[in-house]
Design a protein around this motif. Sequence first.
Motif, PDB file in Angstrom:
ATOM      1  N   GLN A  87       0.855  -1.193   0.000  1.00 35.76           N
ATOM      2  CA  GLN A  87       0.000   0.000   0.000  1.00 35.76           C
ATOM      3  C   GLN A  87       0.890   1.243   0.000  1.00 35.76           C
ATOM      4  OE1 GLN A  87      -2.947  -0.078   3.048  1.00 35.76           O
ATOM      5  NE2 GLN A  87      -3.835  -1.999   2.353  1.00 35.76           N
ATOM      6  N   ARG A  88       1.132   1.744  -1.186  1.00 35.60           N
ATOM      7  CA  ARG A  88       2.143   2.776  -1.366  1.00 35.60           C
ATOM      8  C   ARG A  88       1.570   4.144  -1.698  1.00 35.60           C
ATOM      9  NH1 ARG A  88       5.690   1.230  -6.376  1.00 35.60           N
ATOM     10  NH2 ARG A  88       6.025   3.477  -6.335  1.00 35.60           N
ATOM     11  N   ASP A  89       0.261   4.320  -1.647  1.00 39.49           N
ATOM     12  CA  ASP A  89      -0.343   5.564  -2.104  1.00 39.49           C
ATOM     13  C   ASP A  89       0.112   6.768  -1.283  1.00 39.49           C
ATOM     14  OD1 ASP A  89      -1.738   4.223  -0.053  1.00 39.49           O
ATOM     15  OD2 ASP A  89      -3.470   5.534  -0.304  1.00 39.49           O
ATOM     16  N   VAL A  90       0.161   6.631   0.056  1.00 40.76           N
ATOM     17  CA  VAL A  90       0.547   7.760   0.908  1.00 40.76           C
ATOM     18  C   VAL A  90       2.009   8.126   0.686  1.00 40.76           C
ATOM     19  CG1 VAL A  90       0.800   8.552   3.285  1.00 40.76           C
ATOM     20  CG2 VAL A  90      -1.188   7.185   2.632  1.00 40.76           C
ATOM     21  N   ILE A  91       2.874   7.131   0.633  1.00 43.49           N
ATOM     22  CA  ILE A  91       4.300   7.396   0.438  1.00 43.49           C
ATOM     23  C   ILE A  91       4.544   7.996  -0.941  1.00 43.49           C
ATOM     24  CG2 ILE A  91       6.592   6.355   0.398  1.00 43.49           C
ATOM     25  CD1 ILE A  91       5.628   4.286   2.337  1.00 43.49           C
ATOM     26  N   ASP A  92       3.831   7.507  -1.954  1.00 41.81           N
ATOM     27  CA  ASP A  92       3.970   8.085  -3.293  1.00 41.81           C
ATOM     28  C   ASP A  92       3.560   9.554  -3.301  1.00 41.81           C
ATOM     29  OD1 ASP A  92       4.977   5.873  -4.562  1.00 41.81           O
ATOM     30  OD2 ASP A  92       3.024   5.099  -5.183  1.00 41.81           O
ATOM     31  N   ILE A 182       5.577   4.833   7.185  1.00 45.59           N
ATOM     32  CA  ILE A 182       4.620   3.742   7.409  1.00 45.59           C
ATOM     33  C   ILE A 182       3.510   4.186   8.352  1.00 45.59           C
ATOM     34  CG2 ILE A 182       4.358   1.409   8.343  1.00 45.59           C
ATOM     35  CD1 ILE A 182       7.197   0.846   7.440  1.00 45.59           C
ATOM     36  N   TYR A 183       3.880   4.947   9.364  1.00 42.42           N
ATOM     37  CA  TYR A 183       2.863   5.417  10.315  1.00 42.42           C
ATOM     38  C   TYR A 183       1.884   6.375   9.636  1.00 42.42           C
ATOM     39  CZ  TYR A 183       0.672   7.548  14.372  1.00 42.42           C
ATOM     40  OH  TYR A 183      -0.256   7.999  15.275  1.00 42.42           O
ATOM     41  N   LYS A 188      -3.577   7.661   7.717  1.00 38.60           N
ATOM     42  CA  LYS A 188      -4.544   8.016   6.676  1.00 38.60           C
ATOM     43  C   LYS A 188      -5.645   6.960   6.583  1.00 38.60           C
ATOM     44  CE  LYS A 188      -5.213   9.014   1.814  1.00 38.60           C
ATOM     45  NZ  LYS A 188      -4.633   9.092   0.447  1.00 38.60           N
ATOM     46  N   ARG A 189      -5.262   5.685   6.675  1.00 35.55           N
ATOM     47  CA  ARG A 189      -6.260   4.614   6.622  1.00 35.55           C
ATOM     48  C   ARG A 189      -7.265   4.775   7.771  1.00 35.55           C
ATOM     49  NH1 ARG A 189      -4.330   4.175   2.493  1.00 35.55           N
ATOM     50  NH2 ARG A 189      -3.511   2.396   1.367  1.00 35.55           N
ATOM     51  N   GLU A 196      -7.960  -0.950   7.723  1.00 34.67           N
ATOM     52  CA  GLU A 196      -6.700  -0.672   8.420  1.00 34.67           C
ATOM     53  C   GLU A 196      -5.773  -1.882   8.313  1.00 34.67           C
ATOM     54  OE1 GLU A 196      -7.174   0.815  12.364  1.00 34.67           O
ATOM     55  OE2 GLU A 196      -8.836   2.131  11.834  1.00 34.67           O
ATOM     56  N   SER A 197      -5.214  -2.064   7.107  1.00 30.39           N
ATOM     57  CA  SER A 197      -4.301  -3.184   6.883  1.00 30.39           C
ATOM     58  C   SER A 197      -2.848  -2.794   7.145  1.00 30.39           C
ATOM     59  CB  SER A 197      -4.447  -3.698   5.443  1.00 30.39           C
ATOM     60  OG  SER A 197      -4.275  -2.639   4.528  1.00 30.39           O
TER      61      SER A 197
END
Length: 237
Positions: A87-92, A182-183, A188-189, A196-197
């Motif tokens: 799940q890379r959307d936030v980091i991207d 990661i946090y 965001k989730r 919340e995975s």
Amino acid sequence: YYSALELSNILKNKLFRIIYNLIVSDNFLGSWTGLVFTGYGEKEIYPSCLPIKIGEVFDNKIRYIVDKDNITIIGDEINAAIRPFAQRDVIDTILSGIDGNLENTIYESFESFLSKFLSLIKGEVDKEDLKVKIGKIDIKELIKIFAKKFQTTKREKHIFPLMSSISSLSKEDLAELAESLIYLTYLKRRMSFSEESVGGPIDVAIITKGDGFVWIKRKHYFSKELNQDFIYKYLKE
């Protein structure tokens, strides 16, 4: 009553070829998982990252492909990199400076705006030859030019300066950065009421050429405070 479908040898060979090409291609028939190998080789000065996608099993052989888009080799040309997985959307979003869905919406809105703009101009023009010329304007090509300029600006104004600052961080700061990214994904989730995975205690480790693999934070399936004997025995061994 059903009878077996009879196929000619030519058609059978074509079907076998289609199936074979599908199996040896980079496309997975179902879900897949991933493994990420990172660190140093015996002769490597700088670290590298090699991600692999693993899929189905055929004839007792695992289908896998190397994720070429995310291969990273630190060296003279690339002195820092961040590679998110799963799940890379936030980091991207943090790395690129803009959410991917929002960026696509900008392109779609700009294309819609151009179409409407040209349509309004055609409605105000009386000369037919001029209307024909306006109608021949390639909106798709204009969008490509806009997207190229947008990507160049994004790299020069955000990505390159960010990577430049990351390359000068200490090992401790890099570990803290990785944990924070990661946090933020977990946060965001939780705030968006999505599944919340991502969350819970985060394992953090640093790999260096001199020290090797060193744990910075590591969760246990039991409380360390309640199992001092085990911890003492583990450290003693």
